[in-house]
Design a protein around this motif. Structure first.
Motif, PDB file in Angstrom:
ATOM      1  N   LEU A  86       1.160   3.638  -6.087  1.00 23.96           N
ATOM      2  CA  LEU A  86       2.413   2.973  -6.422  1.00 23.96           C
ATOM      3  C   LEU A  86       3.132   2.447  -5.188  1.00 23.96           C
ATOM      4  O   LEU A  86       3.816   1.416  -5.242  1.00 23.96           O
ATOM      5  N   GLU A  87       2.994   3.142  -4.066  1.00 21.60           N
ATOM      6  CA  GLU A  87       3.674   2.718  -2.840  1.00 21.60           C
ATOM      7  C   GLU A  87       3.138   1.380  -2.337  1.00 21.60           C
ATOM      8  O   GLU A  87       3.868   0.628  -1.684  1.00 21.60           O
ATOM      9  N   GLN A  88       1.907   1.074  -2.646  1.00 20.01           N
ATOM     10  CA  GLN A  88       1.278  -0.162  -2.161  1.00 20.01           C
ATOM     11  C   GLN A  88       1.276  -1.264  -3.215  1.00 20.01           C
ATOM     12  O   GLN A  88       0.606  -2.280  -3.045  1.00 20.01           O
ATOM     13  N   ALA A  89       2.041  -1.101  -4.297  1.00 17.76           N
ATOM     14  CA  ALA A  89       1.966  -2.064  -5.391  1.00 17.76           C
ATOM     15  C   ALA A  89       3.362  -2.502  -5.836  1.00 17.76           C
ATOM     16  O   ALA A  89       3.847  -2.087  -6.892  1.00 17.76           O
ATOM     17  N   LEU A 126       6.380  -4.774  -7.425  1.00 20.11           N
ATOM     18  CA  LEU A 126       6.402  -5.568  -8.647  1.00 20.11           C
ATOM     19  C   LEU A 126       6.169  -7.039  -8.328  1.00 20.11           C
ATOM     20  O   LEU A 126       6.444  -7.496  -7.213  1.00 20.11           O
ATOM     21  N   PRO A 127       5.669  -7.803  -9.311  1.00 18.63           N
ATOM     22  CA  PRO A 127       5.560  -9.252  -9.112  1.00 18.63           C
ATOM     23  C   PRO A 127       6.902  -9.846  -8.693  1.00 18.63           C
ATOM     24  O   PRO A 127       7.971  -9.324  -9.030  1.00 18.63           O
ATOM     25  N   ALA A 128       6.852 -10.946  -7.980  1.00 22.52           N
ATOM     26  CA  ALA A 128       8.043 -11.522  -7.344  1.00 22.52           C
ATOM     27  C   ALA A 128       9.194 -11.747  -8.316  1.00 22.52           C
ATOM     28  O   ALA A 128      10.366 -11.566  -7.964  1.00 22.52           O
ATOM     29  N   GLY A 129       8.911 -12.103  -9.537  1.00 21.33           N
ATOM     30  CA  GLY A 129       9.963 -12.399 -10.492  1.00 21.33           C
ATOM     31  C   GLY A 129      10.817 -11.210 -10.874  1.00 21.33           C
ATOM     32  O   GLY A 129      11.895 -11.377 -11.459  1.00 21.33           O
ATOM     33  N   TYR A 130      10.354 -10.010 -10.553  1.00 21.29           N
ATOM     34  CA  TYR A 130      11.086  -8.797 -10.918  1.00 21.29           C
ATOM     35  C   TYR A 130      11.522  -8.013  -9.679  1.00 21.29           C
ATOM     36  O   TYR A 130      11.831  -6.824  -9.768  1.00 21.29           O
ATOM     37  N   ALA A 131      11.588  -8.671  -8.540  1.00 17.15           N
ATOM     38  CA  ALA A 131      11.819  -7.987  -7.266  1.00 17.15           C
ATOM     39  C   ALA A 131      13.134  -7.219  -7.236  1.00 17.15           C
ATOM     40  O   ALA A 131      13.235  -6.161  -6.602  1.00 17.15           O
ATOM     41  N   SER A 132      14.161  -7.711  -7.932  1.00 13.24           N
ATOM     42  CA  SER A 132      15.457  -7.032  -7.875  1.00 13.24           C
ATOM     43  C   SER A 132      15.438  -5.682  -8.584  1.00 13.24           C
ATOM     44  O   SER A 132      16.320  -4.848  -8.369  1.00 13.24           O
ATOM     45  N   LEU A 133      14.414  -5.448  -9.414  1.00 15.49           N
ATOM     46  CA  LEU A 133      14.277  -4.175 -10.123  1.00 15.49           C
ATOM     47  C   LEU A 133      13.115  -3.348  -9.580  1.00 15.49           C
ATOM     48  O   LEU A 133      12.651  -2.417 -10.235  1.00 15.49           O
ATOM     49  N   ASP A 134      12.661  -3.669  -8.378  1.00 14.14           N
ATOM     50  CA  ASP A 134      11.507  -2.966  -7.807  1.00 14.14           C
ATOM     51  C   ASP A 134      11.890  -1.539  -7.427  1.00 14.14           C
ATOM     52  O   ASP A 134      12.835  -1.317  -6.672  1.00 14.14           O
ATOM     53  N   CYS A 135      11.165  -0.586  -7.977  1.00 12.25           N
ATOM     54  CA  CYS A 135      11.353   0.834  -7.664  1.00 12.25           C
ATOM     55  C   CYS A 135      10.119   1.571  -8.173  1.00 12.25           C
ATOM     56  O   CYS A 135       9.306   1.003  -8.910  1.00 12.25           O
ATOM     57  N   ASN A 162       9.798   3.855 -10.403  1.00 13.94           N
ATOM     58  CA  ASN A 162       9.737   4.009 -11.852  1.00 13.94           C
ATOM     59  C   ASN A 162       9.245   2.722 -12.517  1.00 13.94           C
ATOM     60  O   ASN A 162       8.391   2.755 -13.412  1.00 13.94           O
ATOM     61  N   ASN A 163       9.766   1.590 -12.095  1.00 18.61           N
ATOM     62  CA  ASN A 163       9.341   0.329 -12.704  1.00 18.61           C
ATOM     63  C   ASN A 163       7.952  -0.091 -12.245  1.00 18.61           C
ATOM     64  O   ASN A 163       7.226  -0.774 -12.984  1.00 18.61           O
ATOM     65  N   ARG A 164       7.554   0.307 -11.040  1.00 16.35           N
ATOM     66  CA  ARG A 164       6.164   0.069 -10.626  1.00 16.35           C
ATOM     67  C   ARG A 164       5.201   0.839 -11.531  1.00 16.35           C
ATOM     68  O   ARG A 164       4.144   0.327 -11.919  1.00 16.35           O
ATOM     69  N   LEU A 165       5.572   2.072 -11.851  1.00 16.13           N
ATOM     70  CA  LEU A 165       4.723   2.850 -12.754  1.00 16.13           C
ATOM     71  C   LEU A 165       4.732   2.248 -14.150  1.00 16.13           C
ATOM     72  O   LEU A 165       3.702   2.220 -14.834  1.00 16.13           O
ATOM     73  N   ALA A 166       5.892   1.742 -14.582  1.00  9.10           N
ATOM     74  CA  ALA A 166       5.953   1.056 -15.876  1.00  9.10           C
ATOM     75  C   ALA A 166       5.001  -0.142 -15.902  1.00  9.10           C
ATOM     76  O   ALA A 166       4.278  -0.357 -16.881  1.00  9.10           O
ATOM     77  N   TRP A 167       5.007  -0.929 -14.821  1.00  7.76           N
ATOM     78  CA  TRP A 167       4.100  -2.087 -14.742  1.00  7.76           C
ATOM     79  C   TRP A 167       2.642  -1.642 -14.774  1.00  7.76           C
ATOM     80  O   TRP A 167       1.810  -2.244 -15.480  1.00  7.76           O
ATOM     81  N   ALA A 168       2.328  -0.584 -14.024  1.00  7.68           N
ATOM     82  CA  ALA A 168       0.958  -0.065 -14.044  1.00  7.68           C
ATOM     83  C   ALA A 168       0.564   0.361 -15.457  1.00  7.68           C
ATOM     84  O   ALA A 168      -0.568   0.130 -15.895  1.00  7.68           O
TER      85      ALA A 168
END
Length: 391
Positions: free
Chosen positions: A48-51, A53-62, A64-70
């Motif tokens: 998760l640390e190396q992944a 979020l896509p650029a369009g969601y950068a303001s919500l990058d964290c 928890n949301n990285r894991l949601a995307w995965a």
């Protein structure tokens, strides 16, 4: 339920979880997450640390949301959810997700990395990032859904209760479909908070073992797609749900399991089933002395000896607000693949356990499965699922 997926320390996607269950391969490892030493075992999702979020969601990058995307991008779930939005219309697809801590880890990081003038750095300035609704906001943006949206935060029952809320929304005509699920990630607040309650074990958790001494905290993301009248070929069905709130104690269950009994009774009633109809129970089974003792007594009292029951937290750890959805997926694996996962790390069952408790994996073909989830404050939920093709 026309689609479902789960990502945890046991692996990404349904096939990985199924393989781990079959091979009795735990995803738990010694704590390598916290900055301050804490002797415990955790269920951590790598990468998760190396992944970001896509650029369009950068303001919500964290985290928890990285894991949601995965989680969203496993098992073709994202494509199926987007197709549902297209099929029903954006305003007719609900988003109902559970989480107990949301993106609190990002808030921790924001305070650690304050700018020289004492304010958050730009990466942490979107106020939504620091609210309980960060997860739902992110998933809404990804799917383009504009139907009812709700965050359920009832501790460890959160992503079980989402099924009940979604069923009500669909039945009452507020939506035609719902994306349900839950995401919770590791963070210092959770690890040290549970440790302060003396609930964290220094060893891998041992659900229902006589020598159990606490939980192993994990992280996970899981999702399911519920559709109105979804009798798609082979699709599992949500047959019933039950909820209760016994409000006995802030962090301990009612000693006679009053809330658990009410939730199970409600689920059976809505499903039109008796306890003897349940082939498999995925127990909440946290490996804390109080929870397991109460749950073991309830199951031994309510269900016949032939019912099989187990806890899968030895594979994933206790994933808190994501536990309900991950364990719902474990029930679906049992229904669809014809095997019962045993209870990992339990070698000497508590004497309160009845014959229902399965220690080793068993070949079986259950038609109906029940998943129980019990949260702090007496927030309880029970879900009943049936194999595809049931009426």
């Amino acid at each position: 339920m026309t689609a479902h997926t789960a990502t945890s320390a046991a692996g990404r996607g349904v096939a990985a979880l199924s393989a781990a269950l079959r091979e009795r391969r735990s995803g738990l490892r010694r704590n390598d997450f916290t900055r301050t030493a804490l002797e415990c075992w955790i269920g951590r999702v790598d990468g998760l640390e190396q992944a970001p979020l896509p650029a369009g969601y950068a303001s919500l990058d964290c985290r928890n949301n990285r894991l949601a995307w995965a989680g969203l991008t496993q098992d073709g779930f994202l494509e199926q959810a987007l197709a549902a939005v297209q099929r029903y219309g954006a305003g007719r697809v609900a988003i109902v997700l559970g989480t107990s801590t949301a993106s609190i880890g990002a808030t921790e990081e924001g305070y650690r990395e304050l700018a020289d003038d004492g304010v958050f750095l730009p990466a942490y300035r979107d106020f939504v990032l620091h609210t309980p609704h960060s997860l739902v906001t992110f998933v809404q943006r990804v799917l383009g859904a504009r139907g009812p949206a709700c965050t359920v935060a009832t501790a460890c029952s959160s992503s079980a209760k989402v099924f009940a809320q979604a069923e009500r929304l669909i039945r009452l005509g507020w939506a035609d479909a719902a994306v349900v699920g839950g995401v919770d990630t590791l963070c210092d607040s959770v690890l040290f908070g549970f440790n302060a309650l003396q609930l964290v074990s220094p060893q891998p958790c041992r659900p229902f073992d006589a020598g159990r001494n606490g939980i192993s905290i994990g992280e996970a993301a899981g999702f399911a797609l519920l559709e109105r009248g979804g009798n798609a070929a082979g699709a599992a069905q949500l047959l019933g749900w039950g909820e209760s709130s016994d409000a006995h104690h802030m962090s301990s269950p009612h000693p006679q399991g009053r809330g658990a009994r009410q939730a199970i009774a409600g689920a059976l009633q809505r499903a039109g089933l008796d306890a003897a109809d349940i082939g498999y129970i995925n127990l909440h089974g946290t490996a804390t002395p109080a929870n397991d003792a109460v749950e073991a007594a309830v199951v031994a009292d309510l269900f016949p000896a032939q019912t099989r029951a187990s806890s899968t937290k030895g594979w994933t750890g206790h994933t808190l607000g994501a536990a309900g959805i991950v364990e719902a997926v474990a029930c679906l694996i049992a229904l669809e693949q014809g095997f019962i996962p045993g209870t990992l790390n339990c070698s000497e069952p508590d004497p309160l356990c009845g014959p229902q408790l399965a220690l080793d994996n068993e070949a079986a073909a259950p038609q109906v499965a029940l998943s129980s989830s019990f949260g702090f404050g007496g927030n309880n939920a029970a879900l009943i699922f049936g194999r595809g093709g049931r009426a």
